[in-house]
Write a protein that holds these residues in place. Structure first.
Motif, short mmCIF file in Angstrom:
data_model
loop_
_atom_site.label_atom_id
_atom_site.label_comp_id
_atom_site.label_asym_id
_atom_site.label_seq_id
_atom_site.Cartn_x
_atom_site.Cartn_y
_atom_site.Cartn_z
N LYS A 14 1.30 -1.17 0.00
CA LYS A 14 0.06 0.03 0.27
C LYS A 14 0.92 1.25 -0.07
O LYS A 14 0.89 2.17 -0.77
CB LYS A 14 -0.87 -0.59 1.44
CG LYS A 14 -2.01 -1.16 1.19
CD LYS A 14 -2.75 -0.77 2.05
CE LYS A 14 -2.05 -1.16 3.80
NZ LYS A 14 -1.88 -2.31 3.93
N SER A 15 1.69 1.26 1.10
CA SER A 15 2.50 2.51 1.11
C SER A 15 3.21 2.77 0.17
O SER A 15 3.32 3.97 -0.23
CB SER A 15 3.24 2.31 2.17
OG SER A 15 2.07 2.20 3.30
N ASP A 38 -2.18 6.14 8.48
CA ASP A 38 -1.04 4.94 8.91
C ASP A 38 -0.68 5.00 10.04
O ASP A 38 0.45 5.65 9.77
CB ASP A 38 -0.21 3.74 7.93
CG ASP A 38 0.35 2.04 9.19
OD1 ASP A 38 -0.22 2.65 10.30
OD2 ASP A 38 0.24 1.40 8.19
N ASN A 42 4.68 4.56 7.27
CA ASN A 42 5.48 4.02 5.97
C ASN A 42 5.75 4.97 5.24
O ASN A 42 6.73 5.59 4.43
CB ASN A 42 4.63 3.01 5.36
CG ASN A 42 5.60 2.24 6.79
OD1 ASN A 42 6.32 2.46 7.71
ND2 ASN A 42 5.00 1.04 6.91
N ASP A 130 -3.05 6.51 2.03
CA ASP A 130 -2.64 5.19 2.66
C ASP A 130 -3.30 5.44 3.77
O ASP A 130 -3.40 5.75 4.16
CB ASP A 130 -0.74 5.47 2.64
CG ASP A 130 -0.42 4.35 2.92
OD1 ASP A 130 -1.16 3.29 2.78
OD2 ASP A 130 0.76 4.37 3.51
#
Ligand SMILES: Nc1ncnc2c1ncn2[C@@H]1O[C@H](COP(=O)(O)OP(=O)(O)O)[C@@H](O)[C@H]1O
Ligand SMILES: [Mg+2]
Length: 259
Positions: A14-15, A38, A42, A130
Motif C-alpha cells: 500500500k504505502s 497509517d 511509512n 494511504d
C-alpha cells in the motif's frame, strides 16, 4: 480526484504504491497530496525522510482538533507539509493516531476527513490516501472521502481468498456512505513472472471477473534502497523496470480520471 489505497492486510505494498504513484503524478506536473492515515507512518517517512519526524502539526492534531471545539481552529492547509519534490505535499501521520481512534469512533467523526479534503479540492489535482492494515476508523474515513479505490494484492493464495470479504467491505461502505466510490481495480504487486504460483493466483482472479489492473508490478530489491533514501523510484532510478511499471500503471489510471 481522491484515490485511496486499501487492503486490510499489511505488507502488500500500500504505502510503496501510494508514494510511487503520487511521485509520478507530481513529476508530471499535477499538484499532488499524500494523506498518510497509517499511525506507522511509512509513507510519511518515505516521502519526507528524517524531516518527517517530530513535526509540530500532523494528522493526529487534525483529528484531535475535531474532538476539541476551538474558537480559532487551524485550517486544513496548516496540516500540510511540502516534500522535497516539486508539486508533492504530505499530510503526515503520527503514532498518536492510534490512541485517538476510540474517541473519534464514538463521537461520529467519520466524515471529518472527507469534509477537510473537500476544502482542498481546488488546491490539488490528485489526492492519494494511504491507509493502515485494518478496517478501522481511519480506513472507513478514507473510503468515505475517496472517489476511487485501489487494492494492492501480493499474489498470495491466502490473500486471494481474503479479497472477497475485502471487496464486500468496500461495497458496504459504498452502499451506506459513498455511492460515488468506484473500485478502480486490483494492483498486482511483487509479481514474479517466472514463478508458477503467482500466475495461477492472478489468473484465478481474472477468471472470477475481478478487476485486475495491468501492468503488474514486479518485485525488486531496489525498493529497499528507494525507501532508505526516501526517493521514490521515478527519482531514484527512472529507467528501472519497476519505475517504468509504476509510470505505465499511473498513466493507465490517469486515462480514466485525468489524474
Ligand atoms: N515491488 C516491490 N518489490 C519488492 N519489495 C516491495 C515491493 N513493493 C513493496 N515492497 C516491500 O514490501 C514491504 C511492504 O510494503 P509496504 O508498501 O510497506 O506495504 P503496506 O503498506 O501494505 O504494509 C516493504 O518492505 C516494501 O519495501
Ligand atoms: Mg503501509
Amino acid at each position: 480526484m481522491r484515490r485511496v489505497v486499501f487492503n486490510q492486510k499489511g505488507g502488500v505494498g500500500k504505502s510503496t504504491i501510494t508514494c510511487n504513484l503520487a511521485a509520478i503524478s507530481a513529476h508530471q506536473g499535477k499538484r499532488t497530496l499524500v494523506v498518510d492515515l497509517d499511525p506507522q507512518g511509512n509513507s510519511t517517512q518515505y516521502l519526507l525522510g528524517i524531516s518527517g519526524e517530530n513535526l509540530e502539526t500532523t494528522l493526529a492534531d487534525f483529528f484531535d482538533q475535531t474532538l476539541n471545539f476551538k474558537l480559532n481552529p487551524k485550517k486544513i492547509e496548516e496540516f500540510i507539509v511540502a516534500s522535497p519534490f516539486p508539486n508533492l505535499d504530505v499530510m503526515p501521520s503520527h503514532p498518536g493516531l492510534e490512541d485517538l481512534q476510540g474517541k473519534l469512533e464514538s463521537r461520529y467523526k467519520i466524515y471529518k476527513l472527507r469534509d477537510a479534503l473537500t476544502e482542498l479540492a481546488d488546491d490539488y489535482d490528485v489526492i492519494y490516501i494511504d491507509t493502515p492494515p485494518a478496517l478501522n476508523f481511519y480506513t472507513r474515513s478514507a473510503l468515505i472521502a475517496a472517489d476511487s479505490c485501489l487494492i494492492p494484492f501480493d499474489c498470495d493464495e491466502f490473500s486471494r481468498r481474503a479479497l472477497y470479504s475485502l471487496m464486500e467491505n468496500v461495497q458496504e461502505i459504498q452502499a451506506d456512505h459513498n455511492r460515488d466510490l468506484s473500485i478502480e481495480g486490483i494492483v498486482v504487486n511483487q509479481f514474479q513472472a517466472r514463478a508458477g504460483l503467482p500466475q495461477k493466483v492472478v489468473q484465478e482472479l481474472i477468471d472470477e471477473g475481478l478487476p485486475v489492473l495491468a501492468p503488474y508490478l514486479s518485485a525488486s530489491v531496489k525498493i529497499k534502497e528507494s525507501h532508505e533514501q526516501s526517493r521514490p523510484m521515478i527519482h531514484l532510478d527512472p529507467k528501472h523496470k519497476l519505475a517504468q511499471e509504476y509510470v505505465a500503471l499511473h498513466d493507465r489510471l490517469a486515462r480514466t480520471y485525468g489524474a
